[in-house]
Design an enzyme around this catalytic site. Structure first.
Site, PDB file in Angstrom:
ATOM      1  N   PRO A   2      64.368  83.660  36.320  1.00 37.73           N
ATOM      2  CA  PRO A   2      63.952  83.120  35.050  1.00 37.73           C
ATOM      3  C   PRO A   2      64.899  82.064  34.513  1.00 37.73           C
ATOM      4  O   PRO A   2      66.112  82.153  34.681  1.00 37.73           O
ATOM      5  CB  PRO A   2      64.013  84.339  34.142  1.00 37.73           C
ATOM      6  CG  PRO A   2      65.147  85.143  34.699  1.00 37.73           C
ATOM      7  CD  PRO A   2      65.260  84.804  36.144  1.00 37.73           C
ATOM      8  N   GLU A   3      64.356  81.125  33.807  1.00 40.14           N
ATOM      9  CA  GLU A   3      65.172  80.289  32.946  1.00 40.14           C
ATOM     10  C   GLU A   3      64.895  80.787  31.522  1.00 40.14           C
ATOM     11  O   GLU A   3      64.167  81.766  31.334  1.00 40.14           O
ATOM     12  CB  GLU A   3      64.838  78.810  33.177  1.00 40.14           C
ATOM     13  CG  GLU A   3      65.085  78.435  34.644  1.00 40.14           C
ATOM     14  CD  GLU A   3      65.077  76.953  34.962  1.00 40.14           C
ATOM     15  OE1 GLU A   3      65.288  76.140  34.043  1.00 40.14           O
ATOM     16  OE2 GLU A   3      64.857  76.613  36.137  1.00 40.14           O
ATOM     17  N   LYS A  51      69.500  82.748  28.478  1.00 39.84           N
ATOM     18  CA  LYS A  51      68.933  83.654  29.477  1.00 39.84           C
ATOM     19  C   LYS A  51      69.283  85.105  29.194  1.00 39.84           C
ATOM     20  O   LYS A  51      68.999  85.985  29.995  1.00 39.84           O
ATOM     21  CB  LYS A  51      69.421  83.243  30.865  1.00 39.84           C
ATOM     22  CG  LYS A  51      68.984  81.825  31.249  1.00 39.84           C
ATOM     23  CD  LYS A  51      69.689  81.341  32.490  1.00 39.84           C
ATOM     24  CE  LYS A  51      69.478  79.850  32.666  1.00 39.84           C
ATOM     25  NZ  LYS A  51      70.322  79.298  33.733  1.00 39.84           N
ATOM     26  N   ARG A 301      74.375  74.756  42.910  1.00 38.22           N
ATOM     27  CA  ARG A 301      72.930  74.878  43.083  1.00 38.22           C
ATOM     28  C   ARG A 301      72.413  73.567  43.649  1.00 38.22           C
ATOM     29  O   ARG A 301      73.105  72.556  43.628  1.00 38.22           O
ATOM     30  CB  ARG A 301      72.243  75.158  41.742  1.00 38.22           C
ATOM     31  CG  ARG A 301      72.878  76.264  40.927  1.00 38.22           C
ATOM     32  CD  ARG A 301      72.786  77.613  41.602  1.00 38.22           C
ATOM     33  NE  ARG A 301      71.408  78.008  41.790  1.00 38.22           N
ATOM     34  CZ  ARG A 301      70.635  78.470  40.826  1.00 38.22           C
ATOM     35  NH1 ARG A 301      71.103  78.625  39.609  1.00 38.22           N
ATOM     36  NH2 ARG A 301      69.393  78.807  41.065  1.00 38.22           N
TER      37      ARG A 301
END
Length: 347
Positions: A2-3, A51, A301
């Site tokens: 999830p973001e 988050k 990332r």
DNA sequence: AAAGCATGCGGAG
DNA sequence: TCCGCCTGCTTTA
């Protein structure tokens, strides 16, 4: 996976499904034994900050949330965490939030069976929610909640967010904007998809140092994120492409797998293949200029960008034009897809 | 069956 | 900067 938008959506689902109810809490997996501490308490509130998910519990309904006895379960889904909801018809606005879920052979969502990996189960009068695979699940008091909030930058999805804190942090830093956007101290809730997509929409090279951006440019990023993430929180899906940049034939693409997105039952929903400008589109042609999208490592990332549209020269030329978000926000794309209330996977 | 991969992040080095 | 961890679906062998 999830973001921030997913976590906000999840907080809303928890409020809708359990808000103000006394609930049973347990840890079928056994790795969250503190769940017993809150068993029978009232789920008074659920909020998202970036988050982070904070679920407020009070001993009974007579205690207002925020009272010193209030306890908060902090959940962070990490890369794999997910919540699955099940219950009576119309119980919760979501069946699964987090990692993608698979549709069963009957076309309905796989029946929720108690999985041995369930870290936390919340059982209410009309249904239950199971949490699996979070990187964090712990009980905090009010001070602990405060520490969590103080550590985070402003969240575009929160009404109390101060965008100028984001603007100042970015402009004071020589770190690349693509790194800053992933730093939750700088801005809370942005993850790898929104990072890549927002930079494309801004026509910004991810490697540009924060301090090289004008305040107006950074503010523009924020102002673009707000409607984009609101759409994500409402529908459970991230869609960043403007309609004119999608291929029309994509609307009738056959679904290749059983993994569904929110709104996949809705013919008007934007298919995943057409939802992004650059994310996971490395080597594919840019939707605007046809140049091959590139990928590389940034902030541990993979970042994706168009080397032509997001060059520094392109940025200078384009930013003075109308910001792309403006037209997009006016286009009606923010309307909620009709079927978005029935199936979920993640955003 | 095994390996790979994912929208994340904290801690060690 | 790299490693490890949490889980489950997908791809490869």
């Amino acid at each position: 996976m999830p973001e921030g938008h997913t976590v906000h959506r999840l907080a809303a689902a928890l409020r809708a499904g359990f808000g103000s109810q006394a609930v049973r809490t347990s840890s079928p997996q056994g790795r969250f034994s503190d769940a017993a501490e809150l068993d029978g308490w009232v789920l008074a509130d659920a909020e998202a900050v970036g988050k982070q998910l904070l679920i407020a519990f009070t001993p009974d309904a007579s205690v207002a949330p925020g009272d010193p006895v209030t306890r908060y379960v902090r959940v962070h889904l990490g890369l794999y965490g997910s919540w699955t909801f099940a219950g009576e018809e119309g119980f919760a606005p979501a069946h699964a939030i987090g990692a993608p879920r698979v549709q069963g052979p009957e076309g309905d969502w796989r029946r929720l069976v108690p999985r041995p990996t369930t870290r936390l189960r919340i059982q209410g009068s009309q249904g239950l929610a199971d949490l699996t695979g979070p990187t964090a699940c712990e009980v905090l008091d009010g001070a602990g909640r405060r520490r969590v909030l103080d550590r985070l930058g402003p969240d575009p999805l929160r009404a109390d967010a101060d965008p100028e804190r984001f603007v100042e942090r970015v402009r004071a830093s020589r770190t690349a904007i693509g790194v800053l956007l992933m730093n939750q101290d700088v801005i809370a809730g942005v993850g790898n998809i929104y990072r890549a997509e927002i930079l494309f929409r801004a026509r910004l090279d991810p490697a540009v140092p924060g301090r090289d951006l004008t305040a107006g440019m950074v503010r523009g990023i924020w102002e673009d994120l707000v409607p984009l993430m609101r759409y994500g929180a409402r529908t459970g899906r991230i869609v960043t492409t403007q309609p004119e940049h999608r291929r029309l034939e994509a609307r009738i693409l056959e679904r290749s797998r059983g993994t569904l997105q929110n709104g996949d039952g809705d013919p008007a929903a934007v298919p995943r293949e057409e939802s992004f400008y650059v994310y996971h589109r490395q080597t594919l042609p840019c939707r605007l200029c046809g140049t091959a999208i590139r990928s590389g490592d940034m902030a541990a990332r993979t970042v994706f960008w168009c080397p032509r549209c997001q060059s520094v020269r392109s940025r200078r030329a384009r930013w003075t034009l109308e910001h792309p978000a403006a037209a997009w926000a006016e286009s009606g794309e923010h309307r909620e897809p009709a079927a978005a209330t029935s199936e979920e996977s993640d955003g």
